[in-house]
Design a protein around this motif. Sequence first.
Motif, PDB file in Angstrom:
ATOM      1  N   PRO A  35       0.793  -1.238   0.000  1.00  0.00           N
ATOM      2  CA  PRO A  35       0.000   0.000   0.000  1.00  0.00           C
ATOM      3  C   PRO A  35       0.823   1.285   0.000  1.00  0.00           C
ATOM      4  N   PHE A  36       1.823   1.346  -0.874  1.00  0.00           N
ATOM      5  CA  PHE A  36       2.644   2.549  -1.003  1.00  0.00           C
ATOM      6  C   PHE A  36       2.835   2.860  -2.485  1.00  0.00           C
ATOM      7  N   ASN A  37       3.273   4.060  -2.752  1.00  0.00           N
ATOM      8  CA  ASN A  37       3.504   4.491  -4.128  1.00  0.00           C
ATOM      9  C   ASN A  37       4.836   3.936  -4.626  1.00  0.00           C
ATOM     10  N   ILE A  38       4.918   2.604  -4.654  1.00  0.00           N
ATOM     11  CA  ILE A  38       6.130   1.904  -5.078  1.00  0.00           C
ATOM     12  C   ILE A  38       5.722   0.810  -6.055  1.00  0.00           C
ATOM     13  N   THR A  39       6.322   0.798  -7.230  1.00  0.00           N
ATOM     14  CA  THR A  39       6.073  -0.274  -8.193  1.00  0.00           C
ATOM     15  C   THR A  39       6.934  -1.472  -7.815  1.00  0.00           C
ATOM     16  N   ILE A  40       6.283  -2.594  -7.519  1.00  0.00           N
ATOM     17  CA  ILE A  40       7.022  -3.766  -7.066  1.00  0.00           C
ATOM     18  C   ILE A  40       6.822  -4.928  -8.026  1.00  0.00           C
ATOM     19  N   GLU A  41       7.732  -5.882  -7.942  1.00  0.00           N
ATOM     20  CA  GLU A  41       7.611  -7.118  -8.700  1.00  0.00           C
ATOM     21  C   GLU A  41       6.783  -8.144  -7.923  1.00  0.00           C
ATOM     22  N   ASN A  42       7.077  -8.281  -6.639  1.00  0.00           N
ATOM     23  CA  ASN A  42       6.301  -9.144  -5.762  1.00  0.00           C
ATOM     24  C   ASN A  42       6.646  -8.829  -4.319  1.00  0.00           C
ATOM     25  N   ALA A  43       5.885  -9.424  -3.401  1.00  0.00           N
ATOM     26  CA  ALA A  43       6.117  -9.241  -1.968  1.00  0.00           C
ATOM     27  C   ALA A  43       5.848 -10.558  -1.266  1.00  0.00           C
ATOM     28  N   LEU A  44       6.606 -10.793  -0.190  1.00  0.00           N
ATOM     29  CA  LEU A  44       6.454 -12.024   0.589  1.00  0.00           C
ATOM     30  C   LEU A  44       6.097 -11.653   2.013  1.00  0.00           C
ATOM     31  N   SER A  45       4.954 -12.119   2.467  1.00  0.00           N
ATOM     32  CA  SER A  45       4.489 -11.767   3.808  1.00  0.00           C
ATOM     33  C   SER A  45       4.779 -12.877   4.801  1.00  0.00           C
ATOM     34  N   MET A  46       4.963 -12.481   6.070  1.00  0.00           N
ATOM     35  CA  MET A  46       5.027 -13.393   7.211  1.00  0.00           C
ATOM     36  C   MET A  46       4.026 -12.844   8.224  1.00  0.00           C
ATOM     37  N   LYS A  47       3.044 -13.642   8.541  1.00  0.00           N
ATOM     38  CA  LYS A  47       1.913 -13.159   9.328  1.00  0.00           C
ATOM     39  C   LYS A  47       2.232 -13.089  10.823  1.00  0.00           C
ATOM     40  N   ASN A  48       1.467 -12.223  11.511  1.00  0.00           N
ATOM     41  CA  ASN A  48       1.469 -12.145  12.980  1.00  0.00           C
ATOM     42  C   ASN A  48       2.849 -11.897  13.579  1.00  0.00           C
ATOM     43  N   GLN A  49       3.574 -10.964  13.001  1.00  0.00           N
ATOM     44  CA  GLN A  49       4.812 -10.493  13.609  1.00  0.00           C
ATOM     45  C   GLN A  49       4.445  -9.288  14.498  1.00  0.00           C
ATOM     46  N   ALA A  50       5.424  -8.498  14.940  1.00  0.00           N
ATOM     47  CA  ALA A  50       5.078  -7.445  15.893  1.00  0.00           C
ATOM     48  C   ALA A  50       6.080  -6.301  15.848  1.00  0.00           C
ATOM     49  N   GLN A  51       5.708  -5.217  16.531  1.00  0.00           N
ATOM     50  CA  GLN A  51       6.584  -4.069  16.724  1.00  0.00           C
ATOM     51  C   GLN A  51       6.259  -3.474  18.085  1.00  0.00           C
ATOM     52  N   PHE A  52       7.201  -2.672  18.647  1.00  0.00           N
ATOM     53  CA  PHE A  52       6.938  -2.065  19.947  1.00  0.00           C
ATOM     54  C   PHE A  52       7.861  -0.881  20.164  1.00  0.00           C
ATOM     55  N   HIS A  53       7.705  -0.247  21.337  1.00  0.00           N
ATOM     56  CA  HIS A  53       8.605   0.819  21.778  1.00  0.00           C
ATOM     57  C   HIS A  53       9.636   0.147  22.683  1.00  0.00           C
ATOM     58  N   PRO A  54      10.866  -0.025  22.216  1.00  0.00           N
ATOM     59  CA  PRO A  54      11.822  -0.859  22.958  1.00  0.00           C
ATOM     60  C   PRO A  54      12.191  -0.308  24.325  1.00  0.00           C
ATOM     61  N   LEU A  55      12.283   1.007  24.461  1.00  0.00           N
ATOM     62  CA  LEU A  55      12.724   1.575  25.740  1.00  0.00           C
ATOM     63  C   LEU A  55      11.615   1.556  26.785  1.00  0.00           C
ATOM     64  N   LYS A  56      10.367   1.716  26.369  1.00  0.00           N
ATOM     65  CA  LYS A  56       9.264   1.585  27.324  1.00  0.00           C
ATOM     66  C   LYS A  56       9.200   0.158  27.862  1.00  0.00           C
ATOM     67  N   TYR A  57       9.428  -0.797  26.985  1.00  0.00           N
ATOM     68  CA  TYR A  57       9.428  -2.206  27.389  1.00  0.00           C
ATOM     69  C   TYR A  57      10.585  -2.510  28.344  1.00  0.00           C
ATOM     70  N   LEU A  58      11.777  -2.101  27.983  1.00  0.00           N
ATOM     71  CA  LEU A  58      12.958  -2.464  28.772  1.00  0.00           C
ATOM     72  C   LEU A  58      13.059  -1.662  30.065  1.00  0.00           C
ATOM     73  N   THR A  59      12.547  -0.445  30.088  1.00  0.00           N
ATOM     74  CA  THR A  59      12.530   0.324  31.334  1.00  0.00           C
ATOM     75  C   THR A  59      11.707  -0.397  32.399  1.00  0.00           C
ATOM     76  N   HIS A  60      10.631  -1.048  31.965  1.00  0.00           N
ATOM     77  CA  HIS A  60       9.828  -1.824  32.931  1.00  0.00           C
ATOM     78  C   HIS A  60      10.625  -3.024  33.441  1.00  0.00           C
ATOM     79  N   LEU A  61      11.402  -3.670  32.571  1.00  0.00           N
ATOM     80  CA  LEU A  61      12.228  -4.800  33.033  1.00  0.00           C
ATOM     81  C   LEU A  61      13.300  -4.331  34.009  1.00  0.00           C
ATOM     82  N   ILE A  62      13.844  -3.137  33.779  1.00  0.00           N
ATOM     83  CA  ILE A  62      14.840  -2.595  34.718  1.00  0.00           C
ATOM     84  C   ILE A  62      14.235  -2.457  36.107  1.00  0.00           C
TER      85      ILE A  62
END
Length: 526
Positions: A164-191
């Motif tokens: 879904p971007f203004n990029i002409t592509i040949e193909n794309a390969l998806s991997m489902k149910n991955q993730a992202q986060f705010h690393p410092l908010k996460y690790l500050t809690h572990l500290i």
Amino acid sequence: MVVKPNIPDESHSIWHDEVSIPTFEPLTQDVTADVVIVGGGITGITAAYLLTQQNVNVVLLDANTLLNGTTGHTTAKVTAQHEIIYNDLLSKMGYNTARMYYEANTDALHLIEELVTNYQIDCEFEKQDAYLFSTSGEYKNKLEKEYQAYENLNIKGKLETEIPFNITIENALSMKNQAQFHPLKYLTHLIQLITEKNGQIYEQTTAVDVEDSNGAAVVVTKDGFRVKANYVLACSHFPFYEGTGLYSTRMYASRSYVLAVKANKPYPGGMYLSVDKPEHSIRKAHYNGEEIYLINGEDHKTGQGQGMMEHFKNLKRFCDDIFTEGEYEILQRWSAQDLITLDKIPYVGAITKKRQNVLIATGYRKWGMTNGTNAAKLMSDIVLGNLNPYQELFSPSRFSPDPSLKKFFMENLDMAKHLVKGKMEMPRAKVEDLDFDEGTTIRVDGERKGAYKDKDGEVHIVDTTCTHAGCEVNWNESERSWDCPCHGSRFSYTGEVIEGPAEAPLQKHDHHMLDDFKFDDDSSGY
């Protein structure tokens, strides 16, 4: 008239702006512990959390401040889709290695998700599908082979025809149910959880050596203090202690660049990475309460290639392609350094076969959120005596002829080439020609030196010979640092070590004391 977005003058990661990271005093006395951990990034902090939860007495040392290194400059994708890797692993190292690499990183994703859920950590953790995409026929074929590897390894993925971007592509390969986060908010809690379990943390404490003491290990700090423990966990990006492992010859350092971009259109979802060269990635984040885009890529070997600011300019051109003119602004820019092993798999475990109580974790190849978490789990299992299915996979002692031996010679040939090239260089710049906030190499009395004039007009001169293996460092104008093209050591403009494997600073020269020397200015450099 449309105002074109500017690239900020200063490098600054957004992750630090909305988090209050606790601070700790330096170590000022000898101490003992069950385990001493060196390095306060995702690996060291996660390992400290896992061990303190089992009532292990832990001391954690950081040479600077916690979360100030690569972890604080990541794009924080939590995924097992690590570029095009599974076809490579499958064809060169076999089914078991490829499948276990996927399982290890998937387990790491699940561990992060479990901790976020159990402790209700507000860290912007959200599931996203991950996509690799190609814009050329060559990489279209490579993605098709990677998809075949997914099918052979029973990895859920799908070949797609558009993103879904203004990029002409040949193909794309998806991997489902991955993730992202705010690393410092996460690790500050572990500290916080570590300190609640009486884990001891010391900042501004540089570990420089490991000594043996009747079977125990003693970490020696730059200031001469000692931490005696049953185990040492070297989680300091590049291992602060190599032993006889020759890790500087078995990895190379790579830098990549990030722009934080505010755009006038909502983010469409997903995490995206082009596999063509140069690679570019796109993910969503939040900054000052607003949704933004993180545009990342332009990786290259540290200390090599074009001027560093050119990479930010290339990222800006990529933004010009995917956003319409006047539709976005650049909020922040920063860069990060990663270490890449010969076979693309991290080194995690005993530093050598003879030093089983000194463990290292390094070489995450830009995928430190899962690889670092998995490394922390593996090292904590070794300390606790638990079986871990990935111990052999990540063993630092592995050294298979294919592809490791070939790459070993190639990387060290590249190091030798840059060693000779740096020695033969004949800089022609003069100190008096420097603008404010400009650095370059010069010749002083026939010797190569580095000169930087700061914003106040003060000139800082250092010897440009890297203190690790003698290569000549190059100026990085985007970070105002001297970077080594051989093993990736980095130094501040005053010569202090920023990143290893170098341990000693560059020799400094007082500019005013150099008046008695001859600053070479003829065409030959002498």
